[in-house]
Design an enzyme around this catalytic site. Sequence first.
Site, PDB file in Angstrom:
ATOM      1  N   LYS C  76       0.864  -1.185   0.000  1.00 32.54           N
ATOM      2  CA  LYS C  76       0.000   0.000   0.000  1.00 32.54           C
ATOM      3  C   LYS C  76       0.899   1.233   0.000  1.00 32.54           C
ATOM      4  O   LYS C  76       1.941   1.246   0.670  1.00 32.54           O
ATOM      5  CB  LYS C  76      -0.888  -0.025   1.249  1.00 32.54           C
ATOM      6  CG  LYS C  76      -1.921   1.110   1.315  1.00 32.54           C
ATOM      7  CD  LYS C  76      -2.827   0.965   2.550  1.00 32.54           C
ATOM      8  CE  LYS C  76      -3.859   2.078   2.625  1.00 32.54           C
ATOM      9  NZ  LYS C  76      -4.747   1.954   3.797  1.00 32.54           N
ATOM     10  N   SER C 151      -9.741   2.286   2.937  1.00 35.86           N
ATOM     11  CA  SER C 151      -8.799   2.990   2.082  1.00 35.86           C
ATOM     12  C   SER C 151      -7.829   2.085   1.336  1.00 35.86           C
ATOM     13  O   SER C 151      -7.218   2.527   0.365  1.00 35.86           O
ATOM     14  CB  SER C 151      -7.987   3.972   2.933  1.00 35.86           C
ATOM     15  OG  SER C 151      -7.157   3.261   3.831  1.00 35.86           O
ATOM     16  N   SER C 175     -10.142  -0.028   7.096  1.00 40.04           N
ATOM     17  CA  SER C 175      -9.499   0.139   5.786  1.00 40.04           C
ATOM     18  C   SER C 175      -8.866  -1.114   5.199  1.00 40.04           C
ATOM     19  O   SER C 175      -8.494  -1.118   4.030  1.00 40.04           O
ATOM     20  CB  SER C 175      -8.435   1.239   5.858  1.00 40.04           C
ATOM     21  OG  SER C 175      -9.049   2.507   5.776  1.00 40.04           O
TER      22      SER C 175
END
Lengths: 95, 488, 484
Positions: C76, C151, C175
């Site tokens: 990420k 997210s 997330s």
Amino acid sequence: MSLSLEDIQRIARLARIRVTETEAAQTGDQLNGIFKLIEQMQAVDTSGVAPMAHAQEVYQRLREDAVTEPNRREAFQAIAPQTEAGLYLVPKVIE
Amino acid sequence: MQWETVIGLEVHTQLTTQSKIFSGASIAFGAEPNTQACAVDLALPGVLPVLNQGAVERAVKFGLAIGAKLNRVNLFARKNYFYPDLPKGYQISQFELPIVEGGALTIQVPSSESGQAESKTVRLTRAHLEEDAGKSLHEDFHGMTGIDLNRAGTPLLEIVSEPDMRSAKEAVAYAKALHNLVTWIGICDGNMQEGSFRVDANVSVRPKGQQEFGTRREIKNLNSFRFLEQAIDYEVRWQIEQIEDGHKIQQATVLFDPDTGETRMMRTKEEAHDYRYFPDPDLLPVRLDDDLIAQMQGELPELPQAKQARYQQDYLLSAYDAGLLTQSLAHANYFEAALKTLNTDDLTVGAKHVANWMNGELASALNKADLSIAQSPISPDSLAGLLKRSADNTLNARLAKEVFAAMWAGEGEADAIIEARGLKQMSDSGEIEKIIDEVLAANQKSVEEFRAGKDKAFNALVGQVMKASRGKANPAQVNELLKKKLAG
Amino acid sequence: MIHANLKQLSALLAENKTSSVELCTEYLDRIAALNPTLNAFITVDRERTLAEARTADARRAQGEAGPLLGVPIAHKDIFCAEGWLTTCGSKMLSNFVSPYDAHIVSQFKAAGMPSLGKTNMDEFAMGSSNETSFFGPVKNPWDLKAVPGGSSGGAAACVAARLAPAATGTDTGGSIRQPAALCNITGLKPTYGVCSRYGMIAFASSLDQAGPMAQSAEDCALLLNAMAGFDRRDSTSLQREQEDYSRDLAQPLKGLKIGLPKEFFGEGLSADTAKAIEAAIAEYKKLGAETVEVSLPNMGLSVPVYYVLAPAEASSNLSRFDGVRYGHRAAEYGDLTDMYEKSRAEGFGAEVKRRILIGTYVLSHGYYDAYYIQAQKLRRLIAQDFIEAFKQCDVILGPTAPTTAFDLGAKNADPVQMYLSDIYTIAVNLAGLPGMSLPCGFGTDGRPIGLQLIGNYFAEAKMLNVAHQYQLATDWHQRKPEGI
């Protein structure tokens, strides 16, 4: 409660974010919606409850006092917007 | 109207750790810009603080030294504001639950009336750990300011006093006593030029007798005791003038300009920051356990006040002398070393002797040369060597001073100088009598005047004898022998 | 090979049936082909990946083994990786090449996992749909009209679309779990403090936690073995014995007590999601588990509490982005304040600004007690609810999200509606508990549904066991999107 345009401008200044008048009006509506959600908290009586700052009840671990970090100025300043003579440059600071 | 001044001080002391309070970067002074600013100090995205044990230990030592309460659990908070020398946009400091609360410091205030020092206790509010900011360099970089973050993250102990001081003199006495204490216990090097000991003064005035405080203004960043005194004196005069002219004092932060000797406004209360303090989620509560506290207690040296009391009691020194000898650990160490070498049978005699010289000749020479006691060209052993020759009457007071001056100039030890210069005090009475006879023969007029009852003439004769001996005669002996001769 | 899970790839590498270079090449080719459609990656650097793959192959040739050696992973873009552009989904960091590695990144490097690139995400992890990314929204591989969740939307989408066999994610309010649910993959958020936050760009420090995202619970266990562990650079990293999170995978579930909080099954839960969860409960009963109703009475307040605490911490955490030392600086400015205000106004997107303003407000003078302290007190009540519940059960089960993935743009105009999509996940972060999401079916719209498991503190191995046994009995997690 309801945030006024002045409130928005005040907190935007505190947060150092330029907000135009149009943005302030729009943001104000959204923030007031969010604060309506947040206000639900006020319905609960929390007297006697200790605030919880951390997920775990542990204490701070202390670092041994030793120099472990080498000079990496070149690498760090390679990503800087503006430097000179090893210094970061910013618009003139007036004290 | 009679006015009373009220002063409280906030002192930032830089701690003598190797590394920063939340990172492993060095805090050594004088490095090239930004070469001691690591990822954590620069607040790169993703970096985190870890607390330096050395900083905690030093704060604990300070708390113990002033008899304060140590908060067994204390917290770090974020103080949020934007400034280019503050990389994270917040300073990690302590707000609620600082590491040290309360405590007191006894100070000696020189009294203008009696000339004696008066003792006064100043209460401390708190002392908390925090990180220093970087430096803004205002030399011109094409109209821009340069930022050096080497100092960012340097550990500070901010020591806050109660508003207990009533004059600039008291404020200076407190600042000096605090400076002495923090250097004495080794938590701060006390170097004011390098910013290791920085003073902010909160100053207000009120009509004498009034209970509530006047509105205060805070003078920021005073880096010498002289500036502290000047700034407060100016500020007090300014505030009184303002009020007497019918103005109100506005709460404000001001800066002192050493060039003009004046303070000038930085910001008013209305412009004061909204710091949005909240507990730092990256740092957990700090716990002080018994072991750590006991260890720090064990490492504390005899403190200045205790030492002063002991000097008064054991050596029968005056409070004034003892106070001067404990004005710094270096002074006390010098004194004790000299006394040991001097090795007198009666320690009180030796102590008084050393004290007189340290507080007299040595202090004034150091002062003139702008040197600290630690930088003294005359070591405690050397001074004791001189004092031995004074105690055994080899040197009279004048000669001792001459030898001291030669030692100061680097001519060697006392005995070597005495030998080289032939400065031994003349105590052979035969030799002195011979000089007296010559002087009397050459000064018949004075002899007659003396016999006619003019006492002054006697002093003139003593002077002539001393001169003829080139100062080496023992004045007491000269007196005695001269009297005998004249009577005879 | 591209559809194999991490464990299978690990076996192929161990048997020398493939190499890390071959594997990485296949994934990189697939990314090149599909990323223009999905937008799951912000940065791909073929040469860098292949160099890392060669290193892994060389290590294996030297006799090194290890279950992760040579298997690629996608990080990420919230994790700093030295030499990689690390944007956190923001214009503010659109030029930030990190000079250092996050702890998690170096852990995976040490394990020998080449990085396939940096995955797209909501800006500074603030969002539940991946639509706040400066680099454009990620598309859900199951339905390109749908959001992937957020997210960690890029991470979820790339695992679902088989652009990577494994990905790292972070979870502040859901997330990892919510995008895992919306993309039909398995994702785990560990107990707060299990994975180091060093080098993970902070959103809300007291809630942020990194975790693995992969095809199965078994894969997540392998990844967590490499991620978890004490790091002296993070004060909140916990000093605990190293665990093998795979150790309990095979344990039978007979006698397992599953807590079902009634608050998870009330108003707001869509019918198809409810149905899928009911089916999963039935499956667990077949596996020998018992269910018990528990209550989390303060859970309803978790969203308001979260939207005080997270923005408050974020407003402070994001103050470092000031255009002085790195990141975006406005091209033209007057004085210092102007430089700050313009750089930050230009560098941050609308949602990030909103949260900074909320956070600034709730911390400002006169409001702190009413908002911040009150929220912290409620946080304790919410955590205590869980502690009470865990006296009656081993794990808590419920939906991960109230609905399947919504359409792109559907909730953009109304932040509150967006915030409520995390209603079932946020409380877990407030309490600091471990939680995970695993596939358990599909909605009437054909989009995936996720099942949430919540464990007691440090019960990751237990939770993984519960998830793995379910995945042995079902094949939801093996389903992959058609047409991609």
